[in-house]
Write a protein that holds these residues in place. Structure first.
Motif, PDB file in Angstrom:
ATOM      1  N   ILE A   1      31.213  35.925  33.670  1.00 16.60           N
ATOM      2  CA  ILE A   1      30.153  36.458  34.533  1.00 16.60           C
ATOM      3  C   ILE A   1      28.875  35.662  34.284  1.00 16.60           C
ATOM      4  O   ILE A   1      28.516  35.388  33.131  1.00 16.60           O
ATOM      5  CB  ILE A   1      29.862  37.950  34.250  1.00 16.60           C
TER       6      ILE A   1
ATOM      7  N   HIS B   1      29.447  30.657  42.211  1.00 17.83           N
ATOM      8  CA  HIS B   1      30.891  30.846  42.013  1.00 17.83           C
ATOM      9  C   HIS B   1      31.621  29.521  42.195  1.00 17.83           C
ATOM     10  O   HIS B   1      32.568  29.207  41.448  1.00 17.83           O
ATOM     11  CB  HIS B   1      31.416  31.895  42.987  1.00 17.83           C
TER      12      HIS B   1
ATOM     13  N   LYS C   1      33.618  32.807  37.257  1.00 16.53           N
ATOM     14  CA  LYS C   1      34.601  33.709  37.848  1.00 16.53           C
ATOM     15  C   LYS C   1      33.931  34.851  38.614  1.00 16.53           C
ATOM     16  O   LYS C   1      34.459  35.341  39.611  1.00 16.53           O
ATOM     17  CB  LYS C   1      35.527  34.252  36.763  1.00 16.53           C
ATOM     18  N   ASN C   2      32.782  35.308  38.131  1.00 15.30           N
ATOM     19  CA  ASN C   2      32.044  36.400  38.773  1.00 15.30           C
ATOM     20  C   ASN C   2      30.549  36.115  38.667  1.00 15.30           C
ATOM     21  O   ASN C   2      30.103  35.462  37.714  1.00 15.30           O
ATOM     22  CB  ASN C   2      32.348  37.742  38.095  1.00 15.30           C
TER      23      ASN C   2
ATOM     24  N   ASP D   1      32.796  38.545  43.274  1.00 15.20           N
ATOM     25  CA  ASP D   1      33.959  38.165  42.477  1.00 15.20           C
ATOM     26  C   ASP D   1      34.747  37.023  43.093  1.00 15.20           C
ATOM     27  O   ASP D   1      35.876  36.728  42.659  1.00 15.20           O
ATOM     28  CB  ASP D   1      34.884  39.371  42.266  1.00 15.20           C
TER      29      ASP D   1
ATOM     30  N   LYS E   1      34.291  44.591  37.125  1.00 17.40           N
ATOM     31  CA  LYS E   1      33.544  45.366  38.110  1.00 17.40           C
ATOM     32  C   LYS E   1      33.011  46.665  37.503  1.00 17.40           C
ATOM     33  O   LYS E   1      31.868  47.066  37.759  1.00 17.40           O
ATOM     34  CB  LYS E   1      34.432  45.666  39.319  1.00 17.40           C
TER      35      LYS E   1
END
Length: 273
Positions: free
Chosen positions: A136, A167, A172-173, A193, A232
């Motif tokens: 993240i 991204h 990845k996020n 995401d 998430k």
């Protein structure tokens, strides 16, 4: 008894509201064991309008701190103020050597004005070396614009555009922290995401006592990942945590007011019982 172990690679805020102080306080709230590798010490001058001075720590000392911490293993880690290309390179190398997975990159940038970075070479190094290794990335609006090279981010559509570009760098996020700076009736952060956008909304809080909010948000995400939350879920829960921290922010002195890192569990969770 064992605890999840979490690393923060960041600077020290001598006033206690941000940096590794915010990270360690947040880790404690989540019941994870926090360890820190200092990259710099930041002081504030009470006789000169609380102006900041940054004292870098040499890269060899930073590496020895990391060696100490990584020798016992970590379940998640985050970065904050890194300060130099050499430390960014060191961080990337250690991520690879230890195959760290739950990595939160909070791309702290020291800037002047709204569109000029003091050390643009650091931004390029983060783009090339840290963002691609991140589970993240958590930029604020200014940092998102710098990483994405879109210029100033001021709207939800701008947040989405920046998130997609970050991204594409390999993260990845992405969480773009907009807060109350976005023209909307709610405080808005954006989660992406790679497939869909999720708006994280909370009531706007009219307060200036928000010092350390960004560090606290990223640290909460890191702690949640260490505890086994999905990405998430970690982000959504951390939004609630930092909102409570801002809501109960307080005046430290005439210059600054930090968030209250313990507010979520002290007030919000008890109110649900």
């Amino acid at each position: 008894m064992s605890m999840k172990k979490v690393l923060t690679l960041a600077g020290s805020d001598s006033s206690g509201g941000a940096g590794i102080q915010a990270d360690l306080k947040t880790f404690q709230e989540y019941g994870v064991y926090g360890m820190n590798a200092l990259t710099s010490i930041v002081t504030m001058d009470p006789e000169n309008g609380w102006s900041h001075d940054v004292y870098p720590i040499d890269v060899d000392t930073v590496e020895k701190q990391l060696n100490t911490i990584l020798s016992v293993g970590v379940d998640a880690m985050k970065t904050g103020m890194l300060g130099s290309v050499e430390i960014i390179e060191l961080g990337a190398r250690k991520l690879d050597e230890h195959k760290l997975k739950n990595v939160v990159i909070d791309p702290v940038m020291v800037c002047k004005g709204e569109d000029e970075v003091l050390q643009p070479e650091n931004t390029e190094a983060m783009r090339e070396l840290l963002v691609p290794r991140a589970l993240i990335v958590t930029p604020n609006l200014f940092e998102a614009g710098q990483l994405a090279k879109t210029g100033p981010v001021k709207t939800i559509e701008g947040m989405k555009e920046a998130a997609v570009k970050i991204h594409e760098l390999g993260a990845k996020n992405v969480v773009v922290k907009g807060g109350k700076a976005i023209a909307h009736d709610k405080a808005i952060d954006l989660f992406y995401d790679g497939h869909e956008f999720t708006l994280l909304e909370s009531d706007k809080l009219e307060t200036t006592y928000n010092h350390g909010a960004g560090c606290t948000f990223a640290a909460a995400i890191t702690a949640n990942l260490a505890r086994g939350k999905s990405v998430k879920e970690a982000v959504a829960t951390s939004k609630d945590f930092v909102t409570a921290a801002i809501q109960h922010g307080w005046k430290l002195n005439e210059y600054v007011g930090p968030v209250m890192h313990g507010a979520y569990y002290l007030f919000e969770e008890n109110a649900k019982k």
